[in-house]
Design a protein around this motif. Sequence first.
Motif, PDB file in Angstrom:
ATOM      1  N   VAL A 188       0.838  -1.200   0.000  1.00  0.00           N
ATOM      2  CA  VAL A 188       0.000   0.000   0.000  1.00  0.00           C
ATOM      3  C   VAL A 188       0.872   1.250   0.000  1.00  0.00           C
ATOM      4  N   LYS A 189       1.944   1.231   0.789  1.00  0.00           N
ATOM      5  CA  LYS A 189       2.854   2.376   0.840  1.00  0.00           C
ATOM      6  C   LYS A 189       3.511   2.613  -0.519  1.00  0.00           C
ATOM      7  N   ALA A 190       3.941   1.534  -1.168  1.00  0.00           N
ATOM      8  CA  ALA A 190       4.571   1.654  -2.481  1.00  0.00           C
ATOM      9  C   ALA A 190       3.552   2.131  -3.524  1.00  0.00           C
ATOM     10  N   LEU A 191       2.316   1.642  -3.435  1.00  0.00           N
ATOM     11  CA  LEU A 191       1.265   2.080  -4.352  1.00  0.00           C
ATOM     12  C   LEU A 191       0.981   3.568  -4.183  1.00  0.00           C
ATOM     13  N   GLN A 192       0.962   4.036  -2.950  1.00  0.00           N
ATOM     14  CA  GLN A 192       0.708   5.452  -2.693  1.00  0.00           C
ATOM     15  C   GLN A 192       1.825   6.325  -3.250  1.00  0.00           C
ATOM     16  N   ALA A 193       3.072   5.832  -3.169  1.00  0.00           N
ATOM     17  CA  ALA A 193       4.188   6.586  -3.733  1.00  0.00           C
ATOM     18  C   ALA A 193       4.056   6.687  -5.248  1.00  0.00           C
TER      19      ALA A 193
END
Length: 403
Positions: A188-193
């Motif tokens: 999720v963190k990588a997707l948000q980036a």
Amino acid sequence: MTAKKILIVEDDQLVANIYRNKLSVEHFQVEIALDGHHGFELIKSFRPDVVILDLMLPKVTGIDLLKKVRAQQDLKHLPVIVFSNTYLSNMVQEAWKAGATKCLSKSNCTPMQLVELVRNLISAETADATTLAKDSTATQNKPKSSETDIVFLNDLRTSLLSSLPAILNSMRSALQELARCSDEAGRVKALQALYRQVHSLAGNAGICGLQQISQMSNALEALLKELSEKSKGINSSTLRTVAMAVDFLGVLFGHAQASDPTEPLEPSQSNILVVDDEAISRRAVSFSLEKAGLHAVAVEDPQTALQMAGAKPFDLIFLDVDMPGMNGFELCSKMRALPNHKKTPIIFVTGLSDFESRANSTLSGGNDLIAKPFLFMELTVKSLIYLLRSRSTTVKQPPGSAH
């Protein structure tokens, strides 16, 4: 005469600066807020005559900020121009309900058109504001661009084109980080980036007139937003679609740098066939296409679909696999024998996502596969990839792009 005050609430500094510079040249007094919380504080202290509000904001969303504004008695009639993503129709509806004065697609509104709208809203304070608010298009009467505006937009375009290789590398790095993540929180963190990068690209490409890039990045932005909010939708199928979209943006970057036309895909330019014996599945695929403004002909009988394909060409075909009388693989093979459909993109939409199904989809002549249950925006993104790709085949792909 005192200059009218404009507040821009936009989390992308570059996009905000572009609009601020243009409005300042047109003798407006302009302030910028990079998030919704700061935006509300400035509305109270700066007392703007018009607010330009992006819906996709950190901390406090554009919808929440708009509701907060309309809850204040002295701000109930403050003109608020909302910028949104074309593919986030639900958010646009929420914005209207929350009290937006105008809802615009950032992807096709130039700085000059925005200036003209701001002027109209200010001059309409004593006119029939209701009539103006119900006009959902900002570009019906497009203002003529001056020579200064043309030079301004050309300079912006040149600057963005020069930065496209770095943008592509950054997005690919985010994809690699996403691939390395094994836990849901990390994904999720990588997707948000990645979402933040695509969000910025969508806004800048729209301003600069790179319409295919803007159209593709807007659709990908919507998919990334949905995946980051609904982590259960993150699977091998959706991640593969995200990777394909980033890779195809690289192709479009090469297209733009070659100075070829970059007109967006219009609904009238596509003819799509959907074949599925389940009514709910047919409706789901058709709805996903409608989100991209694309119209599809949906049929349940494979034999009927084969006859239709023989009678006229389609630009894109979606096939279910498990159908009575003739399965999707057999239908695909028969379609490939038709003169009209030797190279038509054919995508299987099926719950059978194991290796055997993927192998059979390729052997039968299929181009791709989406696993059920699918997110609507995943199918929308994949449709745009194949439809826009068919219009970009004359452009050589940049190094490192996958075919």
